[in-house]
Scaffold this motif. Structure first.
Motif, PDB file in Angstrom:
ATOM      1  N   ASP A   7      42.597 -11.170 129.131  1.00 38.37           N
ATOM      2  CA  ASP A   7      43.926 -11.399 129.708  1.00 38.37           C
ATOM      3  C   ASP A   7      43.619 -12.152 130.914  1.00 38.37           C
ATOM      4  O   ASP A   7      44.249 -13.603 130.778  1.00 38.37           O
ATOM      5  CB  ASP A   7      44.582 -10.279 130.178  1.00 38.37           C
ATOM      6  CG  ASP A   7      44.963  -9.264 129.118  1.00 38.37           C
ATOM      7  OD1 ASP A   7      45.168  -9.811 128.108  1.00 38.37           O
ATOM      8  OD2 ASP A   7      45.553  -8.143 129.565  1.00 38.37           O
ATOM      9  N   LEU A  10      42.839 -15.727 129.366  1.00 44.93           N
ATOM     10  CA  LEU A  10      43.973 -16.430 128.729  1.00 44.93           C
ATOM     11  C   LEU A  10      44.664 -17.062 129.932  1.00 44.93           C
ATOM     12  O   LEU A  10      45.259 -18.167 129.649  1.00 44.93           O
ATOM     13  CB  LEU A  10      44.673 -15.316 127.919  1.00 44.93           C
ATOM     14  CG  LEU A  10      45.895 -15.842 127.358  1.00 44.93           C
ATOM     15  CD1 LEU A  10      45.610 -17.197 126.414  1.00 44.93           C
ATOM     16  CD2 LEU A  10      46.566 -14.666 126.639  1.00 44.93           C
ATOM     17  N   VAL A  11      45.059 -16.206 131.051  1.00 44.82           N
ATOM     18  CA  VAL A  11      45.800 -16.611 132.181  1.00 44.82           C
ATOM     19  C   VAL A  11      45.118 -17.759 132.666  1.00 44.82           C
ATOM     20  O   VAL A  11      45.935 -18.810 132.928  1.00 44.82           O
ATOM     21  CB  VAL A  11      46.017 -15.466 132.844  1.00 44.82           C
ATOM     22  CG1 VAL A  11      46.768 -16.133 134.297  1.00 44.82           C
ATOM     23  CG2 VAL A  11      47.033 -14.338 132.562  1.00 44.82           C
ATOM     24  N   ALA A  14      45.646 -20.921 130.344  1.00 44.11           N
ATOM     25  CA  ALA A  14      46.953 -21.295 130.292  1.00 44.11           C
ATOM     26  C   ALA A  14      47.320 -22.044 131.654  1.00 44.11           C
ATOM     27  O   ALA A  14      48.396 -22.842 131.812  1.00 44.11           O
ATOM     28  CB  ALA A  14      47.836 -20.292 129.974  1.00 44.11           C
ATOM     29  N   PHE A  23      51.967 -10.253 133.415  1.00 41.63           N
ATOM     30  CA  PHE A  23      51.580 -10.919 132.328  1.00 41.63           C
ATOM     31  C   PHE A  23      52.413 -10.275 131.043  1.00 41.63           C
ATOM     32  O   PHE A  23      52.710 -10.829 130.210  1.00 41.63           O
ATOM     33  CB  PHE A  23      50.037 -11.657 132.363  1.00 41.63           C
ATOM     34  CG  PHE A  23      49.712 -11.911 131.261  1.00 41.63           C
ATOM     35  CD1 PHE A  23      49.979 -12.794 130.377  1.00 41.63           C
ATOM     36  CD2 PHE A  23      48.758 -11.174 130.620  1.00 41.63           C
ATOM     37  CE1 PHE A  23      49.330 -13.065 128.987  1.00 41.63           C
ATOM     38  CE2 PHE A  23      48.080 -10.667 129.227  1.00 41.63           C
ATOM     39  CZ  PHE A  23      48.445 -12.345 128.777  1.00 41.63           C
ATOM     40  N   VAL A  27      55.132 -11.219 128.360  1.00 42.64           N
ATOM     41  CA  VAL A  27      54.912 -11.661 127.044  1.00 42.64           C
ATOM     42  C   VAL A  27      55.527 -10.417 126.099  1.00 42.64           C
ATOM     43  O   VAL A  27      56.295 -10.901 125.130  1.00 42.64           O
ATOM     44  CB  VAL A  27      53.447 -11.713 126.697  1.00 42.64           C
ATOM     45  CG1 VAL A  27      53.279 -11.502 125.159  1.00 42.64           C
ATOM     46  CG2 VAL A  27      52.679 -12.654 127.305  1.00 42.64           C
ATOM     47  N   THR A  88      55.292 -18.418 128.760  1.00 44.86           N
ATOM     48  CA  THR A  88      54.783 -17.826 127.688  1.00 44.86           C
ATOM     49  C   THR A  88      54.424 -18.800 126.609  1.00 44.86           C
ATOM     50  O   THR A  88      53.365 -18.552 125.740  1.00 44.86           O
ATOM     51  CB  THR A  88      55.513 -16.818 126.936  1.00 44.86           C
ATOM     52  OG1 THR A  88      56.913 -17.385 126.403  1.00 44.86           O
ATOM     53  CG2 THR A  88      55.943 -15.714 128.052  1.00 44.86           C
ATOM     54  N   LEU A  91      50.896 -19.875 127.421  1.00 45.13           N
ATOM     55  CA  LEU A  91      50.093 -18.630 126.951  1.00 45.13           C
ATOM     56  C   LEU A  91      49.937 -18.816 125.780  1.00 45.13           C
ATOM     57  O   LEU A  91      48.572 -18.604 125.113  1.00 45.13           O
ATOM     58  CB  LEU A  91      50.560 -17.440 127.394  1.00 45.13           C
ATOM     59  CG  LEU A  91      50.602 -17.115 128.915  1.00 45.13           C
ATOM     60  CD1 LEU A  91      51.661 -15.894 129.106  1.00 45.13           C
ATOM     61  CD2 LEU A  91      49.170 -16.807 129.333  1.00 45.13           C
ATOM     62  N   ARG A  95      46.073 -19.268 123.957  1.00 45.91           N
ATOM     63  CA  ARG A  95      45.687 -18.351 123.013  1.00 45.91           C
ATOM     64  C   ARG A  95      45.234 -19.175 121.757  1.00 45.91           C
ATOM     65  O   ARG A  95      44.109 -18.826 121.114  1.00 45.91           O
ATOM     66  CB  ARG A  95      46.677 -17.328 122.737  1.00 45.91           C
ATOM     67  CG  ARG A  95      46.198 -16.064 121.521  1.00 45.91           C
ATOM     68  CD  ARG A  95      47.227 -15.101 121.441  1.00 45.91           C
ATOM     69  NE  ARG A  95      47.841 -14.486 122.742  1.00 45.91           N
ATOM     70  CZ  ARG A  95      48.809 -14.602 123.308  1.00 45.91           C
ATOM     71  NH1 ARG A  95      49.731 -15.251 123.039  1.00 45.91           N
ATOM     72  NH2 ARG A  95      49.151 -13.921 124.528  1.00 45.91           N
TER      73      ARG A  95
END
Length: 133
Positions: A7, A10-11, A14, A23, A27, A88, A91, A95
């Motif tokens: 996570d 990913l954050v 982004a 987060f 989502v 999002t 994100l 991803r």
């Protein structure tokens, strides 16, 4: 796949700054919303009061909004706000980039097989959820 460091990666990819718990909640609201806080807490397997406080924080950050439910006035639903949707979307883009990197050396047939099996798995989980105990 649900490890905190994934996570965090990913954050970071982004380019956003958001607490890990918030987060995941953002989502979930974007994917499932509009959704009542009680239902959201149940789906996430978390305490209602904690989720309610976190939704209030997301609302204060202008990432989600809350509204009354048309069928049940006791329910206040959370839904993603435009600023939260932008987040999002970032994100989702991150991803996808990370997935492309992970699958870069995989043969196309292996990726296709993974997609086929994950789709089958998701459908089976949906079937089980819809089947009364």
């Amino acid at each position: 796949m649900n490890r905190p460091r994934n996570d965090q990666r990913l954050v970071a990819a982004a380019g956003i700054r958001l607490d890990q718990a918030l987060f995941r909640l953002l989502v979930a609201i974007e994917r499932m919303g509009p959704i009542g806080v009680v239902e959201l807490a149940e789906r996430l397997g978390r305490d209602y009061t904690t989720v309610s406080r976190q939704v209030a924080r997301l609302e204060a950050m202008e990432l989600v909004t809350r509204r009354g439910n048309a069928q049940d006035r006791r329910i206040r639903e959370a839904l993603v706000a435009p600023r939260g949707k932008e987040m999002t979307d970032r994100l989702d883009e991150a991803r996808a980039r990370l997935a492309r990197e992970a699958f870069r050396e995989w043969p196309e047939r292996d990726v296709d097989e993974l997609v086929r099996l994950m789709t089958r798995f998701a459908a089976e989980l949906e079937r089980l959820e819809a089947t009364p105990d």
